[in-house]
Design a protein around this motif. Sequence first.
Motif, mmCIF file in Angstrom:
data_model
loop_
_atom_site.group_PDB
_atom_site.id
_atom_site.type_symbol
_atom_site.label_atom_id
_atom_site.label_comp_id
_atom_site.label_asym_id
_atom_site.label_seq_id
_atom_site.Cartn_x
_atom_site.Cartn_y
_atom_site.Cartn_z
ATOM 1 N N GLN A 159 -16.756 -38.654 49.773
ATOM 2 C CA GLN A 159 -16.579 -37.405 49.029
ATOM 3 C C GLN A 159 -16.549 -37.663 47.526
ATOM 4 O O GLN A 159 -17.159 -36.931 46.752
ATOM 5 N N SER A 160 -15.850 -38.716 47.123
ATOM 6 C CA SER A 160 -15.785 -39.056 45.700
ATOM 7 C C SER A 160 -17.160 -39.374 45.147
ATOM 8 O O SER A 160 -17.542 -38.886 44.080
ATOM 9 N N LEU A 161 -17.915 -40.200 45.875
ATOM 10 C CA LEU A 161 -19.235 -40.584 45.392
ATOM 11 C C LEU A 161 -20.182 -39.382 45.371
ATOM 12 O O LEU A 161 -20.986 -39.240 44.438
ATOM 13 N N GLN A 162 -20.078 -38.482 46.349
ATOM 14 C CA GLN A 162 -20.890 -37.261 46.319
ATOM 15 C C GLN A 162 -20.608 -36.460 45.050
ATOM 16 O O GLN A 162 -21.537 -36.028 44.359
ATOM 17 N N ASP A 163 -19.348 -36.277 44.737
ATOM 18 C CA ASP A 163 -18.963 -35.510 43.552
ATOM 19 C C ASP A 163 -19.409 -36.202 42.270
ATOM 20 O O ASP A 163 -19.917 -35.560 41.349
ATOM 21 N N ILE A 164 -19.230 -37.515 42.213
ATOM 22 C CA ILE A 164 -19.614 -38.292 41.035
ATOM 23 C C ILE A 164 -21.126 -38.207 40.807
ATOM 24 O O ILE A 164 -21.586 -37.978 39.685
ATOM 25 N N LEU A 165 -21.900 -38.394 41.872
ATOM 26 C CA LEU A 165 -23.360 -38.359 41.738
ATOM 27 C C LEU A 165 -23.851 -36.962 41.355
ATOM 28 O O LEU A 165 -24.735 -36.825 40.502
ATOM 29 N N ALA A 166 -23.298 -35.928 41.971
ATOM 30 C CA ALA A 166 -23.708 -34.562 41.641
ATOM 31 C C ALA A 166 -23.452 -34.266 40.167
ATOM 32 O O ALA A 166 -24.308 -33.684 39.486
#
Length: 180
Positions: A41-48
């Motif tokens: 979830q963190s990486l999804q948010d960071i990449l977006a």
Amino acid sequence: MHPLCARGTMKPEINAAVGFLSRFLRVKGHVNDRQVQTFSQSLQDILAEQYKHHWFPDKPCKGSGYRCIRINHKMDPLVGQAGQRIGLTIQQLYLLLPSELTLWVDPFEVSYRIGEDGSICVLYESQPVPVGMPLSAGSAFGHGSVGPMVDSHLSCKDEMRVLGRNSPSKAYNNMMTVSS
């Protein structure tokens, strides 16, 4: 979740990239399911957030270098940030992830290469929805499936394949295929 992901503009591509990296944490162990979920979830948010001004579906190669996730002698800072959110140090991430990894997150395609001389393998590929076509009709055009691109020009990774990087994939390919 980031608004661009909610509209579906980059969500499948980011999910494919994050799922690929998260699988390494799960397979190599030492990370529990809750930590993997938080990392994802963190990486999804960071990449977006990182990609929001660098996502060009009409020109998928534009910004490709900016969206490239790279682990070599230096940990990719975005992956490192997501790892730190679950208590992993950069050194621990190096033990869990391939030491040489390039991951391209582009509109309509996510590809990776393990090692400098490794094969380029496609994790996710979809076809662009024709201009004027409602997003819901995109599934009729194979949106989210593995298949050839509608455009006749070479994708960013296809250009590299033409240069001789088309050998059989590494063993990771069997473990790391993403379908949607």
